[in-house]
Design a protein around this motif. Structure first.
Motif, PDB file in Angstrom:
ATOM      1  N   LYS A  11      18.164 -41.815   1.659  1.00 47.59           N
ATOM      2  CA  LYS A  11      16.844 -41.718   2.270  1.00 47.59           C
ATOM      3  C   LYS A  11      15.908 -42.793   1.749  1.00 47.59           C
ATOM      4  O   LYS A  11      15.055 -43.313   2.488  1.00 47.59           O
ATOM      5  N   ASP A  12      16.049 -43.140   0.440  1.00 47.88           N
ATOM      6  CA  ASP A  12      15.171 -44.149  -0.155  1.00 47.88           C
ATOM      7  C   ASP A  12      15.619 -45.571   0.151  1.00 47.88           C
ATOM      8  O   ASP A  12      15.037 -46.532  -0.370  1.00 47.88           O
ATOM      9  N   GLY A  13      16.658 -45.731   0.992  1.00 44.74           N
ATOM     10  CA  GLY A  13      17.099 -47.049   1.388  1.00 44.74           C
ATOM     11  C   GLY A  13      18.211 -47.623   0.546  1.00 44.74           C
ATOM     12  O   GLY A  13      18.774 -48.670   0.888  1.00 44.74           O
ATOM     13  N   GLU A  14      18.549 -46.975  -0.568  1.00 47.58           N
ATOM     14  CA  GLU A  14      19.620 -47.469  -1.414  1.00 47.58           C
ATOM     15  C   GLU A  14      20.978 -47.141  -0.805  1.00 47.58           C
ATOM     16  O   GLU A  14      21.127 -46.165  -0.072  1.00 47.58           O
ATOM     17  N   LEU A  15      21.975 -47.963  -1.152  1.00 51.48           N
ATOM     18  CA  LEU A  15      23.335 -47.748  -0.673  1.00 51.48           C
ATOM     19  C   LEU A  15      24.175 -47.112  -1.769  1.00 51.48           C
ATOM     20  O   LEU A  15      24.058 -47.463  -2.945  1.00 51.48           O
ATOM     21  N   VAL A  16      25.015 -46.159  -1.381  1.00 47.19           N
ATOM     22  CA  VAL A  16      25.868 -45.434  -2.318  1.00 47.19           C
ATOM     23  C   VAL A  16      27.320 -45.630  -1.890  1.00 47.19           C
ATOM     24  O   VAL A  16      27.682 -45.342  -0.743  1.00 47.19           O
ATOM     25  N   TRP A  17      28.144 -46.124  -2.812  1.00 47.19           N
ATOM     26  CA  TRP A  17      29.576 -46.240  -2.524  1.00 47.19           C
ATOM     27  C   TRP A  17      30.225 -44.864  -2.635  1.00 47.19           C
ATOM     28  O   TRP A  17      29.993 -44.143  -3.610  1.00 47.19           O
ATOM     29  N   THR A  18      31.031 -44.492  -1.656  1.00 50.49           N
ATOM     30  CA  THR A  18      31.659 -43.165  -1.658  1.00 50.49           C
ATOM     31  C   THR A  18      33.126 -43.252  -1.280  1.00 50.49           C
ATOM     32  O   THR A  18      33.563 -44.208  -0.617  1.00 50.49           O
ATOM     33  N   GLN A  19      33.875 -42.239  -1.703  1.00 50.10           N
ATOM     34  CA  GLN A  19      35.262 -42.026  -1.275  1.00 50.10           C
ATOM     35  C   GLN A  19      35.252 -40.849  -0.309  1.00 50.10           C
ATOM     36  O   GLN A  19      34.877 -39.730  -0.683  1.00 50.10           O
ATOM     37  N   LEU A  20      35.624 -41.087   0.954  1.00 56.64           N
ATOM     38  CA  LEU A  20      35.610 -40.046   1.984  1.00 56.64           C
ATOM     39  C   LEU A  20      37.013 -39.507   2.209  1.00 56.64           C
ATOM     40  O   LEU A  20      37.974 -40.266   2.263  1.00 56.64           O
ATOM     41  N   SER A  21      37.109 -38.191   2.351  1.00 54.72           N
ATOM     42  CA  SER A  21      38.349 -37.543   2.762  1.00 54.72           C
ATOM     43  C   SER A  21      38.009 -36.653   3.956  1.00 54.72           C
ATOM     44  O   SER A  21      37.311 -35.647   3.815  1.00 54.72           O
ATOM     45  N   VAL A  22      38.464 -37.068   5.131  1.00 57.20           N
ATOM     46  CA  VAL A  22      38.114 -36.370   6.374  1.00 57.20           C
ATOM     47  C   VAL A  22      39.339 -35.611   6.872  1.00 57.20           C
ATOM     48  O   VAL A  22      40.419 -36.179   7.012  1.00 57.20           O
ATOM     49  N   SER A  23      39.159 -34.320   7.145  1.00 61.61           N
ATOM     50  CA  SER A  23      40.264 -33.502   7.665  1.00 61.61           C
ATOM     51  C   SER A  23      39.754 -32.621   8.799  1.00 61.61           C
ATOM     52  O   SER A  23      38.549 -32.510   9.036  1.00 61.61           O
ATOM     53  N   ILE A  24      40.695 -32.007   9.487  1.00 61.41           N
ATOM     54  CA  ILE A  24      40.390 -31.163  10.650  1.00 61.41           C
ATOM     55  C   ILE A  24      40.500 -29.691  10.269  1.00 61.41           C
ATOM     56  O   ILE A  24      41.438 -29.278   9.594  1.00 61.41           O
ATOM     57  N   ILE A  25      39.526 -28.886  10.705  1.00 59.82           N
ATOM     58  CA  ILE A  25      39.611 -27.428  10.591  1.00 59.82           C
ATOM     59  C   ILE A  25      39.835 -26.869  12.000  1.00 59.82           C
ATOM     60  O   ILE A  25      38.978 -27.020  12.873  1.00 59.82           O
ATOM     61  N   PRO A  26      40.991 -26.259  12.238  1.00 57.45           N
ATOM     62  CA  PRO A  26      41.274 -25.752  13.589  1.00 57.45           C
ATOM     63  C   PRO A  26      40.661 -24.372  13.817  1.00 57.45           C
ATOM     64  O   PRO A  26      40.309 -23.654  12.871  1.00 57.45           O
ATOM     65  N   ASP A  27      40.574 -23.982  15.099  1.00 54.51           N
ATOM     66  CA  ASP A  27      40.110 -22.641  15.431  1.00 54.51           C
ATOM     67  C   ASP A  27      41.291 -21.679  15.461  1.00 54.51           C
ATOM     68  O   ASP A  27      42.399 -22.024  15.027  1.00 54.51           O
ATOM     69  N   SER A  28      41.078 -20.473  15.973  1.00 52.16           N
ATOM     70  CA  SER A  28      42.137 -19.465  15.985  1.00 52.16           C
ATOM     71  C   SER A  28      43.309 -19.856  16.866  1.00 52.16           C
ATOM     72  O   SER A  28      44.429 -19.364  16.695  1.00 52.16           O
ATOM     73  N   ASN A  29      43.082 -20.777  17.804  1.00 45.42           N
ATOM     74  CA  ASN A  29      44.152 -21.250  18.685  1.00 45.42           C
ATOM     75  C   ASN A  29      44.767 -22.560  18.182  1.00 45.42           C
ATOM     76  O   ASN A  29      45.482 -23.239  18.926  1.00 45.42           O
ATOM     77  N   ASP A  30      44.433 -22.920  16.955  1.00 43.61           N
ATOM     78  CA  ASP A  30      44.937 -24.137  16.335  1.00 43.61           C
ATOM     79  C   ASP A  30      44.461 -25.395  17.052  1.00 43.61           C
ATOM     80  O   ASP A  30      45.125 -26.443  17.030  1.00 43.61           O
ATOM     81  N   GLU A  31      43.314 -25.303  17.673  1.00 44.18           N
ATOM     82  CA  GLU A  31      42.685 -26.465  18.289  1.00 44.18           C
ATOM     83  C   GLU A  31      41.598 -26.990  17.355  1.00 44.18           C
ATOM     84  O   GLU A  31      40.939 -26.210  16.661  1.00 44.18           O
ATOM     85  N   PRO A  32      41.377 -28.321  17.296  1.00 45.73           N
ATOM     86  CA  PRO A  32      40.350 -28.877  16.405  1.00 45.73           C
ATOM     87  C   PRO A  32      38.968 -28.293  16.694  1.00 45.73           C
ATOM     88  O   PRO A  32      38.516 -28.281  17.847  1.00 45.73           O
ATOM     89  N   GLU A  33      38.317 -27.779  15.661  1.00 43.81           N
ATOM     90  CA  GLU A  33      36.987 -27.185  15.828  1.00 43.81           C
ATOM     91  C   GLU A  33      35.927 -27.912  14.978  1.00 43.81           C
ATOM     92  O   GLU A  33      34.802 -28.122  15.447  1.00 43.81           O
ATOM     93  N   PHE A  34      36.293 -28.302  13.752  1.00 39.68           N
ATOM     94  CA  PHE A  34      35.340 -28.968  12.875  1.00 39.68           C
ATOM     95  C   PHE A  34      36.013 -30.128  12.141  1.00 39.68           C
ATOM     96  O   PHE A  34      37.233 -30.127  11.924  1.00 39.68           O
ATOM     97  N   PHE A  35      35.189 -31.096  11.754  1.00 45.76           N
ATOM     98  CA  PHE A  35      35.575 -32.101  10.759  1.00 45.76           C
ATOM     99  C   PHE A  35      35.063 -31.642   9.401  1.00 45.76           C
ATOM    100  O   PHE A  35      33.869 -31.342   9.250  1.00 45.76           O
ATOM    101  N   LEU A  36      35.947 -31.569   8.401  1.00 44.40           N
ATOM    102  CA  LEU A  36      35.541 -31.275   7.024  1.00 44.40           C
ATOM    103  C   LEU A  36      35.595 -32.594   6.242  1.00 44.40           C
ATOM    104  O   LEU A  36      36.650 -33.190   6.085  1.00 44.40           O
TER     105      LEU A  36
END
Length: 628
Positions: free
Chosen positions: A341-366
């Motif tokens: 928010k203050d304009g500074e840049l932060v280096w990060t390590q991202l790990s993106v995965s899928i959370i499926p719904d009850s039918n095993d269809e993609p519902e969220f990105f975690l």
């Protein structure tokens, strides 16, 4: 690599170097073409980068461990074992996951009995055998200090459990029999009351537990609490449906607590990338409140690269992606910059995965986000240090070239004019004038030799000296060296001898530098020997060749050996004070020997003479064409 250096390219290369004792270390090689004495010469700078690589590897190991711990916590939280209410199965899943994540030999769940007079192991997972056991009990009466520590501390971090006062009581009856040397215990709390402990046992050598491992152990203890509460709720649900719903709400509250306590930033977004939920760690990392972030697109705060959106789409559709980017099914790891928010840049390590719904269809990105700014800053500092070292090396190289010209040129003029005067080409001289001119010339020779030694030593220390390795005829080389110092020995009445092994015929080395080393050793021997003899002995050995210069001079106190090869260092002896010298000869000789891959050693006793041995190893890289 060799072609790269010989081509004149200044591109750096990393190689592993094997030294004389067989050990190895990592170095960086960089070639450069410089002008020296009117000629272009190729020099190679060698830098030891072992510490830099070790620092990078240590940071990577630490980050990998933190990611692994966070992924384990998320995996346990998403498990259906808790919902089924099977407490035994939940304990088994938690202890096995904890042991494999922290790489400890055993993880056990110990619960108090009703009157708190003992704790009993309800599940103990052994990673070596991949088996679970239970039934061991510890009585409070037998281990009062340990039980007191459990009540007083949220966790017991015993690096050396055998000698730690809190766990020492367990050594004979429990720890030693199982080989446990380090303990990490985290308390299990239920309804504000201590009900047990999760014990992590390490075998072998003592282990220094980290803060991240302590936090992970506390989170594992929280999951045990969730399992107990959920199990109680499921049992109650069989009797009363309302009680089951309450247990579920408690379970969700516990999971929420774990979500909010995680030191890793966690963001949950819908399939359009809009933020659904976000934990305090990520809010703190970005400098926003949860209200400011919910409903916003998470990718708006990420420094995107062109292929990112395509990767997200492939992840959602289940298409196979690059194996280097996908570390598990339905997950992508990447390093990206976040905008605070203050304009500074932060280096990060991202790990993106899928959370499926009850039918095993993609519902969220975690998205799990770890701040790696500290690591990146360290890398930048290392690069800056490397650049500074390279600049210093270049400056030293330029300085050496300048010194070579600025000092040698006027000195050669002085010596040349002195010779003209000595030869009386500009007029006759009286005896006093001849004496003075001779003093000027000899002083100039001495100063020129000193300047050459200083420049040679500086070039070797800066890694700018390059050897010209060629086949040398040893008898011819030794004869030349002996002839050079013969007058010095004769003037002092010394016997000068040489003995050459018939098998010591050819040596692969730099002819000029070998001659320089032998002259230094022989000149020193003659200088410090008043009567007797000086000898040169050459032997061929399996590893290479040795050149031994022995004398019957004043000798050296063994306590002074450590100062022999230090530049500008003369031994603190009243006997030595009468002799001239700058203390550069032996220092330069040793460095030139080591540049060949060899060394110089000494044997001596005070008043009993000295033996200096120059060892030059075989050079397997010289080709048959060069031998011819």
């Amino acid at each position: 690599m060799r072609k790269n250096i010989l081509s004149g390219s200044e591109k750096a290369s990393e190689v592993i170097v094997v030294i004389k004792d067989g050990s190895t270390f990592l170095v960086e090689l960089q070639g450069k073409v410089i002008s020296y004495a009117g000629r272009e010469m190729q020099v190679v700078a060698v830098r030891n980068i072992t510490e830099r690589k070790q620092a990078q590897e240590a940071l990577q190991i630490r980050e990998h461990a933190r990611r692994k711990q966070s992924q384990t916590l998320v995996q346990i939280a998403r498990s259906k074992t808790f919902q089924e209410g099977n407490l035994k199965a939940a304990f088994r899943e938690i202890t096995a996951a904890a042991a494999k994540t922290l790489l400890v030999h055993r993880v056990g769940v110990w619960l108090y009995n009703e009157d708190h007079s003992a704790i009993e192991c309800v599940d103990l997972y052994d990673m070596t055998t991949d088996e679970h056991s239970c039934g061991v009990s510890l009585l409070q009466a037998n281990y009062p200090n340990y039980f007191q520590a459990l009540e007083a501390e949220r966790s017991i971090t015993a690096h050396d459990a055998i000698n730690d006062k809190r766990t020492q009581e367990l050594s004979q009856s429990y720890l030693s029999g199982l080989g446990t040397v380090s303990l990490l215990n985290a308390s299990i709390w239920l309804g504000g009351r201590l009900v047990g402990v999760v014990s992590h046992e390490h075998l072998g050598e003592t282990r220094q537990w980290t803060v991240e491992e302590e936090n992970f152990a506390s989170s594992i203890a929280d999951f045990i609490t969730v399992a107990i509460e959920t199990s109680d709720g499921v049992i109650a649900s069989r009797r009363h449906c309302n009680a089951a719903q309450e247990a579920l709400r408690q379970s969700e509250a516990q999971f929420r607590a774990i979500f909010e306590r995680s030191p890793i930033g966690i963001g949950l977004t819908d399939m359009k990338g809009q933020i659904v939920d976000i934990n305090p760690s990520l809010c703190q990392m970005l400098g926003y409140s949860p209200e400011e972030l919910r409903g916003k697109c998470l990718t708006d705060y990420i420094s995107q690269e062109q292929e990112d959106l395509e990767l997200y789409g492939q992840l959602a559709s289940g298409i196979n992606i690059d194996a280097q980017q996908v570390v598990a099914r339905r997950r992508i790891d990447m390093e990206r910059l976040f905008l605070r928010k203050d304009g500074e840049l932060v280096w990060t390590q991202l790990s993106v995965s899928i959370i499926p719904d009850s039918n095993d269809e993609p519902e969220f990105f975690l998205t799990m986000i770890e701040d790696i700014t500290e690591r990146k800053q360290t890398e930048l500092k290392l690069r800056a240090s490397q650049a500074a070292a390279e600049a210093g090396s270049r400056a030293k190289s330029e300085f050496l070239a300048t010194m070579s010209h600025e000092l040698r040129t006027p000195l050669n003029a002085i010596m040349g004019l002195s010779q003209l005067l000595q030869q009386e080409m500009v007029g006759a001289l009286n005896e006093k004038q001849k004496e003075y001119i001779g003093c000027v010339y000899s002083s100039g020779e001495h100063l020129l030799a000193l300047i050459n030694d200083i420049l040679d030593l500086s070039k070797v220390e800066a890694g700018k000296e390059e050897l010209l390795l060629l086949p040398l005829l040893i008898p011819e080389l030794c004869q030349n060296v002996i002839s050079t110092v013969w007058d010095q020995a004769s003037t002092k009445g010394l016997q000068l001898t040489s003995q050459i092994d018939p098998q010591a015929h050819i040596c692969i080395a730099d002819a000029r530098r070998v001659k320089q080393m032998l002259l230094n050793l022989l000149t020193n021997a003659i200088k410090f020997t008043s009567t007797g003899q000086v000898s040169l002995e050459v032997k061929k050995i399996t590893e290479g060749m040795t050149f031994t210069v022995a004398d019957t001079g004043i000798g050296i106190d063994p306590d002074q050996f450590q100062f022999l090869f230090e530049p500008f260092k003369q031994l603190d002896s009243r006997l030595n004070r009468q002799y001239e010298g700058t203390g550069l000869g032996l220092a330069l000789t040793q460095k030139l020997a080591r540049l060949h891959g060899g060394d110089v050693t000494v044997e001596s006793t005070l008043g009993g003479g000295s033996r200096f041995t120059l060892f030059l190893p075989n050079q397997p890289d010289v080709t048959d064409d060069q031998m011819e």
